[in-house]
Scaffold this motif. Structure first.
Motif, PDB file in Angstrom:
ATOM      1  N   ASP A  61       0.822  -1.208   0.000  1.00  0.00           N
ATOM      2  CA  ASP A  61       0.000   0.000   0.000  1.00  0.00           C
ATOM      3  C   ASP A  61       0.860   1.265   0.000  1.00  0.00           C
ATOM      4  O   ASP A  61       0.529   2.248  -0.676  1.00  0.00           O
ATOM      5  CB  ASP A  61      -0.950   0.016   1.196  1.00  0.00           C
ATOM      6  CG  ASP A  61      -2.067  -1.013   1.072  1.00  0.00           C
ATOM      7  OD1 ASP A  61      -2.268  -1.567  -0.033  1.00  0.00           O
ATOM      8  OD2 ASP A  61      -2.742  -1.266   2.090  1.00  0.00           O
ATOM      9  N   LEU A  62       1.958   1.242   0.757  1.00  0.00           N
ATOM     10  CA  LEU A  62       2.871   2.394   0.747  1.00  0.00           C
ATOM     11  C   LEU A  62       3.458   2.607  -0.648  1.00  0.00           C
ATOM     12  O   LEU A  62       3.558   3.739  -1.130  1.00  0.00           O
ATOM     13  CB  LEU A  62       3.993   2.210   1.766  1.00  0.00           C
ATOM     14  CG  LEU A  62       3.610   2.401   3.221  1.00  0.00           C
ATOM     15  CD1 LEU A  62       4.736   1.919   4.138  1.00  0.00           C
ATOM     16  CD2 LEU A  62       3.273   3.855   3.507  1.00  0.00           C
ATOM     17  N   GLU A  63       3.834   1.514  -1.293  1.00  0.00           N
ATOM     18  CA  GLU A  63       4.388   1.610  -2.640  1.00  0.00           C
ATOM     19  C   GLU A  63       3.336   2.142  -3.613  1.00  0.00           C
ATOM     20  O   GLU A  63       3.632   2.986  -4.470  1.00  0.00           O
ATOM     21  CB  GLU A  63       4.921   0.258  -3.109  1.00  0.00           C
ATOM     22  CG  GLU A  63       5.590   0.297  -4.461  1.00  0.00           C
ATOM     23  CD  GLU A  63       6.752   1.269  -4.553  1.00  0.00           C
ATOM     24  OE1 GLU A  63       6.795   2.049  -5.530  1.00  0.00           O
ATOM     25  OE2 GLU A  63       7.619   1.275  -3.663  1.00  0.00           O
ATOM     26  N   ALA A  64       2.090   1.680  -3.486  1.00  0.00           N
ATOM     27  CA  ALA A  64       1.017   2.162  -4.354  1.00  0.00           C
ATOM     28  C   ALA A  64       0.785   3.654  -4.145  1.00  0.00           C
ATOM     29  O   ALA A  64       0.611   4.407  -5.113  1.00  0.00           O
ATOM     30  CB  ALA A  64      -0.269   1.368  -4.083  1.00  0.00           C
ATOM     31  N   TRP A  65       0.788   4.089  -2.885  1.00  0.00           N
ATOM     32  CA  TRP A  65       0.613   5.511  -2.603  1.00  0.00           C
ATOM     33  C   TRP A  65       1.760   6.330  -3.208  1.00  0.00           C
ATOM     34  O   TRP A  65       1.532   7.368  -3.829  1.00  0.00           O
ATOM     35  CB  TRP A  65       0.537   5.760  -1.090  1.00  0.00           C
ATOM     36  CG  TRP A  65       0.368   7.210  -0.786  1.00  0.00           C
ATOM     37  CD1 TRP A  65      -0.794   7.907  -0.715  1.00  0.00           C
ATOM     38  CD2 TRP A  65       1.425   8.161  -0.569  1.00  0.00           C
ATOM     39  NE1 TRP A  65      -0.541   9.242  -0.456  1.00  0.00           N
ATOM     40  CE2 TRP A  65       0.822   9.421  -0.370  1.00  0.00           C
ATOM     41  CE3 TRP A  65       2.818   8.073  -0.532  1.00  0.00           C
ATOM     42  CZ2 TRP A  65       1.565  10.568  -0.133  1.00  0.00           C
ATOM     43  CZ3 TRP A  65       3.551   9.223  -0.298  1.00  0.00           C
ATOM     44  CH2 TRP A  65       2.925  10.451  -0.099  1.00  0.00           C
ATOM     45  N   MET A  66       2.988   5.836  -3.027  1.00  0.00           N
ATOM     46  CA  MET A  66       4.150   6.564  -3.538  1.00  0.00           C
ATOM     47  C   MET A  66       4.126   6.617  -5.062  1.00  0.00           C
ATOM     48  O   MET A  66       4.478   7.647  -5.657  1.00  0.00           O
ATOM     49  CB  MET A  66       5.444   5.914  -3.035  1.00  0.00           C
ATOM     50  CG  MET A  66       6.677   6.720  -3.315  1.00  0.00           C
ATOM     51  SD  MET A  66       6.774   8.315  -2.456  1.00  0.00           S
ATOM     52  CE  MET A  66       7.461   7.812  -0.897  1.00  0.00           C
ATOM     53  N   ALA A  67       3.678   5.548  -5.718  1.00  0.00           N
ATOM     54  CA  ALA A  67       3.600   5.535  -7.182  1.00  0.00           C
ATOM     55  C   ALA A  67       2.604   6.591  -7.675  1.00  0.00           C
ATOM     56  O   ALA A  67       2.808   7.204  -8.727  1.00  0.00           O
ATOM     57  CB  ALA A  67       3.202   4.155  -7.679  1.00  0.00           C
ATOM     58  N   ARG A  68       1.548   6.809  -6.912  1.00  0.00           N
ATOM     59  CA  ARG A  68       0.563   7.830  -7.278  1.00  0.00           C
ATOM     60  C   ARG A  68       1.120   9.238  -7.006  1.00  0.00           C
ATOM     61  O   ARG A  68       0.932  10.147  -7.807  1.00  0.00           O
ATOM     62  CB  ARG A  68      -0.720   7.640  -6.486  1.00  0.00           C
ATOM     63  CG  ARG A  68      -1.782   8.675  -6.868  1.00  0.00           C
ATOM     64  CD  ARG A  68      -3.031   8.554  -6.039  1.00  0.00           C
ATOM     65  NE  ARG A  68      -3.721   7.313  -6.340  1.00  0.00           N
ATOM     66  CZ  ARG A  68      -4.705   6.823  -5.591  1.00  0.00           C
ATOM     67  NH1 ARG A  68      -5.099   7.466  -4.506  1.00  0.00           N
ATOM     68  NH2 ARG A  68      -5.298   5.708  -5.923  1.00  0.00           N
ATOM     69  N   ALA A  69       1.811   9.387  -5.881  1.00  0.00           N
ATOM     70  CA  ALA A  69       2.341  10.702  -5.495  1.00  0.00           C
ATOM     71  C   ALA A  69       3.525  11.130  -6.354  1.00  0.00           C
ATOM     72  O   ALA A  69       3.665  12.317  -6.679  1.00  0.00           O
ATOM     73  CB  ALA A  69       2.746  10.694  -4.021  1.00  0.00           C
ATOM     74  N   VAL A  70       4.393  10.181  -6.711  1.00  0.00           N
ATOM     75  CA  VAL A  70       5.616  10.484  -7.469  1.00  0.00           C
ATOM     76  C   VAL A  70       5.755   9.451  -8.586  1.00  0.00           C
ATOM     77  O   VAL A  70       6.537   8.501  -8.487  1.00  0.00           O
ATOM     78  CB  VAL A  70       6.866  10.458  -6.550  1.00  0.00           C
ATOM     79  CG1 VAL A  70       8.076  10.991  -7.295  1.00  0.00           C
ATOM     80  CG2 VAL A  70       6.648  11.248  -5.272  1.00  0.00           C
ATOM     81  N   PRO A  71       5.001   9.628  -9.676  1.00  0.00           N
ATOM     82  CA  PRO A  71       5.012   8.622 -10.742  1.00  0.00           C
ATOM     83  C   PRO A  71       6.295   8.651 -11.576  1.00  0.00           C
ATOM     84  O   PRO A  71       6.877   9.711 -11.802  1.00  0.00           O
ATOM     85  CB  PRO A  71       3.802   8.992 -11.595  1.00  0.00           C
ATOM     86  CG  PRO A  71       3.594  10.450 -11.358  1.00  0.00           C
ATOM     87  CD  PRO A  71       4.043  10.707  -9.942  1.00  0.00           C
ATOM     88  N   ASP A  72       6.702   7.473 -12.013  1.00  0.00           N
ATOM     89  CA  ASP A  72       7.835   7.372 -12.933  1.00  0.00           C
ATOM     90  C   ASP A  72       7.459   8.033 -14.256  1.00  0.00           C
ATOM     91  O   ASP A  72       6.309   7.975 -14.691  1.00  0.00           O
ATOM     92  CB  ASP A  72       8.181   5.904 -13.201  1.00  0.00           C
ATOM     93  CG  ASP A  72       8.747   5.202 -11.987  1.00  0.00           C
ATOM     94  OD1 ASP A  72       9.279   5.885 -11.087  1.00  0.00           O
ATOM     95  OD2 ASP A  72       8.655   3.959 -11.934  1.00  0.00           O
ATOM     96  N   GLY A  73       8.447   8.664 -14.883  1.00  0.00           N
ATOM     97  CA  GLY A  73       8.254   9.246 -16.201  1.00  0.00           C
ATOM     98  C   GLY A  73       7.453  10.530 -16.225  1.00  0.00           C
ATOM     99  O   GLY A  73       7.065  10.981 -17.310  1.00  0.00           O
ATOM    100  N   ASP A  74       7.224  11.144 -15.081  1.00  0.00           N
ATOM    101  CA  ASP A  74       6.463  12.400 -15.038  1.00  0.00           C
ATOM    102  C   ASP A  74       7.193  13.462 -15.861  1.00  0.00           C
ATOM    103  O   ASP A  74       8.391  13.690 -15.685  1.00  0.00           O
ATOM    104  CB  ASP A  74       6.315  12.857 -13.587  1.00  0.00           C
ATOM    105  CG  ASP A  74       5.318  13.987 -13.405  1.00  0.00           C
ATOM    106  OD1 ASP A  74       5.299  14.918 -14.237  1.00  0.00           O
ATOM    107  OD2 ASP A  74       4.565  13.934 -12.423  1.00  0.00           O
TER     108      ASP A  74
END
Length: 140
Positions: A61-74
């Motif tokens: 869940d922490l990883e999912a939250w972080m992926a939403r907050a700081v997405p790769d390739g932004d």
């Protein structure tokens, strides 16, 4: 008295890696029975965390939250020298912790029942990470 040791952790890629056993062994080798164990990660694209150790869904869940907050390739990020996860990994490490302090009591880390010590790798590629432990306190 103080004791210092560097742990090398091989990470196969992004995720959380339990350091509890290695930290516990280091504290035992130190001979310190009461004091502080300071952990410092020597990298800018990985971090340390004190997290629940009972349910791995917490880390997912922490990883999912972080992926939403700081997405790769932004497209916001200019620094992409090592790929689309490069700058997001740096942001992730700034938002989290590069060091932790854990009390040592009776020769062990005095963690709560559900607490574990983890290295949080923010890059997709495998890496060799170094975590320096400095343990201060009273010896037996």
């Amino acid at each position: 008295m103080f004791y210092q040791e560097t742990l090398t952790i091989s990470t196969p890629g992004r995720g959380c890696y339990d350091l509890g056993g290695q930290v516990h062994s280091c504290v035992q080798r130190s001979g310190i029975v009461r004091g502080i164990c300071h952990l410092f990660i020597r990298h800018t694209s990985a971090s340390l965390m004190l997290c629940e150790n009972a349910d791995p869904d917490v880390q997912s869940d922490l990883e999912a939250w972080m992926a939403r907050a700081v997405p790769d390739g932004d497209s916001l990020f200019q620094h992409t020298a090592e790929g689309p996860d490069d700058m997001p990994a740096h942001v992730r490490s700034v938002l989290t912790h590069s060091d932790l302090n854990v009390p040592v009591q009776n020769g062990v880390c005095a963690l709560g029942q559900w607490q574990g010590i983890y290295l949080w790798e923010h890059r997709h590629a495998p890496h060799e990470r170094q975590v320096m432990l400095t343990i201060y306190g009273e010896a037996a």
